[in-house]
Write a protein that holds these residues in place. Structure first.
Motif, PDB file in Angstrom:
ATOM      1  N   GLU A 180       0.839  -1.198   0.000  1.00  0.00           N
ATOM      2  CA  GLU A 180       0.000   0.000   0.000  1.00  0.00           C
ATOM      3  C   GLU A 180       0.871   1.243   0.000  1.00  0.00           C
ATOM      4  O   GLU A 180       1.881   1.300   0.709  1.00  0.00           O
ATOM      5  CB  GLU A 180      -0.927   0.023   1.221  1.00  0.00           C
ATOM      6  N   ARG A 181       0.476   2.227  -0.798  1.00  0.00           N
ATOM      7  CA  ARG A 181       1.222   3.485  -0.858  1.00  0.00           C
ATOM      8  C   ARG A 181       1.043   4.273   0.440  1.00  0.00           C
ATOM      9  O   ARG A 181       0.005   4.201   1.085  1.00  0.00           O
ATOM     10  CB  ARG A 181       0.725   4.336  -2.027  1.00  0.00           C
ATOM     11  N   VAL A 182       2.083   5.012   0.793  1.00  0.00           N
ATOM     12  CA  VAL A 182       2.025   5.920   1.938  1.00  0.00           C
ATOM     13  C   VAL A 182       1.561   7.280   1.429  1.00  0.00           C
ATOM     14  O   VAL A 182       2.074   7.804   0.438  1.00  0.00           O
ATOM     15  CB  VAL A 182       3.397   6.048   2.629  1.00  0.00           C
ATOM     16  N   LEU A 183       0.560   7.841   2.118  1.00  0.00           N
ATOM     17  CA  LEU A 183      -0.016   9.128   1.722  1.00  0.00           C
ATOM     18  C   LEU A 183       0.135  10.132   2.859  1.00  0.00           C
ATOM     19  O   LEU A 183       0.171   9.756   4.036  1.00  0.00           O
ATOM     20  CB  LEU A 183      -1.497   8.968   1.375  1.00  0.00           C
ATOM     21  N   VAL A 184       0.210  11.387   2.499  1.00  0.00           N
ATOM     22  CA  VAL A 184       0.193  12.451   3.495  1.00  0.00           C
ATOM     23  C   VAL A 184      -1.213  13.027   3.547  1.00  0.00           C
ATOM     24  O   VAL A 184      -1.862  13.237   2.513  1.00  0.00           O
ATOM     25  CB  VAL A 184       1.249  13.541   3.181  1.00  0.00           C
ATOM     26  N   VAL A 185      -1.737  13.214   4.761  1.00  0.00           N
ATOM     27  CA  VAL A 185      -3.068  13.769   4.972  1.00  0.00           C
ATOM     28  C   VAL A 185      -2.912  15.229   5.367  1.00  0.00           C
ATOM     29  O   VAL A 185      -2.210  15.549   6.329  1.00  0.00           O
ATOM     30  CB  VAL A 185      -3.828  13.014   6.079  1.00  0.00           C
ATOM     31  N   LEU A 186      -3.595  16.103   4.639  1.00  0.00           N
ATOM     32  CA  LEU A 186      -3.409  17.545   4.820  1.00  0.00           C
ATOM     33  C   LEU A 186      -4.751  18.257   4.978  1.00  0.00           C
ATOM     34  O   LEU A 186      -5.757  17.839   4.377  1.00  0.00           O
ATOM     35  CB  LEU A 186      -2.696  18.141   3.597  1.00  0.00           C
ATOM     36  N   PRO A 187      -4.779  19.342   5.744  1.00  0.00           N
ATOM     37  CA  PRO A 187      -5.960  20.204   5.687  1.00  0.00           C
ATOM     38  C   PRO A 187      -6.095  20.765   4.269  1.00  0.00           C
ATOM     39  O   PRO A 187      -5.101  21.007   3.594  1.00  0.00           O
ATOM     40  CB  PRO A 187      -5.637  21.310   6.704  1.00  0.00           C
ATOM     41  N   ALA A 188      -7.312  20.964   3.830  1.00  0.00           N
ATOM     42  CA  ALA A 188      -7.535  21.417   2.452  1.00  0.00           C
ATOM     43  C   ALA A 188      -6.855  22.744   2.154  1.00  0.00           C
ATOM     44  O   ALA A 188      -6.502  23.019   1.005  1.00  0.00           O
ATOM     45  CB  ALA A 188      -9.038  21.513   2.182  1.00  0.00           C
ATOM     46  N   ASP A 189      -6.650  23.572   3.178  1.00  0.00           N
ATOM     47  CA  ASP A 189      -6.039  24.872   2.945  1.00  0.00           C
ATOM     48  C   ASP A 189      -4.527  24.881   3.203  1.00  0.00           C
ATOM     49  O   ASP A 189      -3.907  25.945   3.265  1.00  0.00           O
ATOM     50  CB  ASP A 189      -6.715  25.941   3.810  1.00  0.00           C
ATOM     51  N   HIS A 190      -3.937  23.714   3.363  1.00  0.00           N
ATOM     52  CA  HIS A 190      -2.493  23.629   3.617  1.00  0.00           C
ATOM     53  C   HIS A 190      -1.717  23.944   2.341  1.00  0.00           C
ATOM     54  O   HIS A 190      -2.175  23.630   1.232  1.00  0.00           O
ATOM     55  CB  HIS A 190      -2.135  22.229   4.118  1.00  0.00           C
ATOM     56  N   ALA A 191      -0.531  24.518   2.485  1.00  0.00           N
ATOM     57  CA  ALA A 191       0.282  24.885   1.310  1.00  0.00           C
ATOM     58  C   ALA A 191       0.627  23.675   0.452  1.00  0.00           C
ATOM     59  O   ALA A 191       0.653  23.771  -0.786  1.00  0.00           O
ATOM     60  CB  ALA A 191       1.564  25.588   1.774  1.00  0.00           C
ATOM     61  N   LEU A 192       0.869  22.511   1.079  1.00  0.00           N
ATOM     62  CA  LEU A 192       1.227  21.311   0.311  1.00  0.00           C
ATOM     63  C   LEU A 192       0.029  20.704  -0.405  1.00  0.00           C
ATOM     64  O   LEU A 192       0.206  19.863  -1.295  1.00  0.00           O
ATOM     65  CB  LEU A 192       1.858  20.265   1.236  1.00  0.00           C
ATOM     66  N   ALA A 193      -1.191  21.107  -0.036  1.00  0.00           N
ATOM     67  CA  ALA A 193      -2.387  20.531  -0.665  1.00  0.00           C
ATOM     68  C   ALA A 193      -2.528  20.956  -2.120  1.00  0.00           C
ATOM     69  O   ALA A 193      -3.286  20.335  -2.883  1.00  0.00           O
ATOM     70  CB  ALA A 193      -3.634  20.942   0.123  1.00  0.00           C
ATOM     71  N   THR A 194      -1.814  21.985  -2.538  1.00  0.00           N
ATOM     72  CA  THR A 194      -1.903  22.430  -3.933  1.00  0.00           C
ATOM     73  C   THR A 194      -1.094  21.536  -4.864  1.00  0.00           C
ATOM     74  O   THR A 194      -1.228  21.628  -6.078  1.00  0.00           O
ATOM     75  CB  THR A 194      -1.388  23.877  -4.059  1.00  0.00           C
ATOM     76  N   ARG A 195      -0.278  20.656  -4.312  1.00  0.00           N
ATOM     77  CA  ARG A 195       0.561  19.777  -5.123  1.00  0.00           C
ATOM     78  C   ARG A 195      -0.110  18.418  -5.327  1.00  0.00           C
ATOM     79  O   ARG A 195      -0.802  17.916  -4.445  1.00  0.00           O
ATOM     80  CB  ARG A 195       1.924  19.574  -4.452  1.00  0.00           C
ATOM     81  N   GLU A 196       0.117  17.831  -6.475  1.00  0.00           N
ATOM     82  CA  GLU A 196      -0.399  16.493  -6.739  1.00  0.00           C
ATOM     83  C   GLU A 196       0.463  15.438  -6.059  1.00  0.00           C
ATOM     84  O   GLU A 196      -0.018  14.367  -5.684  1.00  0.00           O
ATOM     85  CB  GLU A 196      -0.464  16.223  -8.251  1.00  0.00           C
ATOM     86  N   ILE A 197       1.745  15.708  -5.923  1.00  0.00           N
ATOM     87  CA  ILE A 197       2.688  14.782  -5.303  1.00  0.00           C
ATOM     88  C   ILE A 197       3.496  15.546  -4.266  1.00  0.00           C
ATOM     89  O   ILE A 197       3.915  16.680  -4.488  1.00  0.00           O
ATOM     90  CB  ILE A 197       3.640  14.154  -6.345  1.00  0.00           C
ATOM     91  N   VAL A 198       3.709  14.913  -3.103  1.00  0.00           N
ATOM     92  CA  VAL A 198       4.519  15.500  -2.046  1.00  0.00           C
ATOM     93  C   VAL A 198       5.735  14.597  -1.825  1.00  0.00           C
ATOM     94  O   VAL A 198       5.602  13.365  -1.794  1.00  0.00           O
ATOM     95  CB  VAL A 198       3.711  15.640  -0.740  1.00  0.00           C
ATOM     96  N   TYR A 199       6.885  15.202  -1.684  1.00  0.00           N
ATOM     97  CA  TYR A 199       8.116  14.451  -1.434  1.00  0.00           C
ATOM     98  C   TYR A 199       8.437  14.458   0.055  1.00  0.00           C
ATOM     99  O   TYR A 199       8.043  15.371   0.791  1.00  0.00           O
ATOM    100  CB  TYR A 199       9.270  15.047  -2.243  1.00  0.00           C
TER     101      TYR A 199
END
Length: 318
Positions: A180-199
């Motif tokens: 299973e892939r590891v995902l990051v869970v973010l608030p919708a208004d978080h700066a990283l939420a604008t990205r399709e992929i997070v490193y």
């Protein structure tokens, strides 16, 4: 201390003659800290429960509880007695389970231990397939911490475990299942939420909330392996809470979190999920199934048949 050990050993020699309901009465009294409350929960008279515990104390020649106006509290020897009493009742439950399964013949009962989400993903699909093919089998699910599951498994109270990572256990078989892939869970208004992929390196300076329950520990180990330098790592907060409460914390902007993709099915308003990657691609954790080699439960054999069909493996490790 020698007197305590002597009294406890003497108690053990007489434990086999104790009615199980008396042990249940003592455990309930310890759990609720009150004879009155324990009697209410057990739907018996308080005088019945009190008398039952007095008989226990008389039989073993030691006080199990300290009484006060505020309730009851286990004595030193009482705490040891209660630990053993819980173990005895667990073994009796296991005996009843085994007997019931044997009496049911090909149907029986399967006890499955796990620590992953059932809202989506492979385990949900696997259990639906199992129920479709073997509707007569009674399925009992146990979701606990890894340490509790491992102990219960070794004691023969769980037929099969499905876990991330490895779990060395004597006399057990292993079958690799899925990743299973590891995902990051973010608030919708978080700066990283604008990205399709997070490193992984994007997590620097963030606060990551993780549950003490699995697979939180495995995810944390993965994070440490990806971000070797402590300066590159986010702040990690560990809480003794469920995955659902972790997501609630994220919605309140207490931090972000890391989950596996089977958690996507649990919809929380105001959250977004993004895939975590390093330079080589998505990050994953592997699931495996574990069962005892000498377990002859027909229901387990039926479950293993489905596993072999869905997840072909070149060999089984013992």
């Amino acid at each position: 201390m020698d007197n305590v050990h002597f009294a406890l050993n003497s108690a053990l020699t007489r434990a086999r003659n104790v009615p199980p309901n008396q042990l249940q009465h003592a455990i309930a009294a310890a759990d609720y800290g009150s004879f009155r409350r324990a009697a209410e929960v057990l739907s018996i008279k308080q005088s019945t429960l009190s008398r039952s515990i007095q008989l226990l104390e008389h039989r073993f020649g030691a006080a199990i509880f300290e009484r006060s106006r505020g309730g009851v509290r286990a004595t030193s020897i009482g705490r040891q007695f209660l630990r053993i009493a819980r173990s005895i009742l667990d073994q009796l439950d296991a005996l009843a389970t085994i007997t019931h399964a044997a009496g049911q013949g090909e149907a029986g009962r399967l006890t499955l231990g796990f620590c992953t989400s059932l809202t989506a993903g492979n385990l949900r699909a696997l259990l639906l397939d199992f129920r479709r093919q073997f509707p007569e089998v009674e399925l009992s699910a146990v979701e606990r911490r890894r340490t509790h599951l491992a102990t219960t498994f070794r004691n023969g109270l769980i037929d099969v475990l499905i876990l991330t990572g490895s779990m060395p256990a004597p006399n057990s078989n292993t079958r690799p299942l899925w990743n299973e892939r590891v995902l990051v869970v973010l608030p919708a208004d978080h700066a990283l939420a604008t990205r399709e992929i997070v490193y992984w390196t994007d997590l620097r300076g963030q606060t990551v909330i993780l549950s003490e329950y699995d697979p939180g520990r495995e995810i944390e180990d993965l994070l440490v392996s990806k971000l070797v330098s402590p300066e590159d790592r986010p702040k990690i907060e560990r809480h003794d809470i469920s995955r659902g409460v972790v997501k609630s914390f994220v919605t309140m902007n207490f931090g972000i979190s890391l989950v596996l993709e089977s958690d996507i099915g649990a919809n929380f308003s105001g959250l977004v999920f993004r895939e975590l990657r390093d330079g080589t691609g998505p990050s994953v954790l592997a699931y495996s199934a574990y069962w005892q080699s000498d377990n002859e439960n027909p229901a387990l054999k039926a479950f293993l048949k489905i596993l072999s069909e869905r997840y072909a493996s070149p060999r089984l490790e013992t």
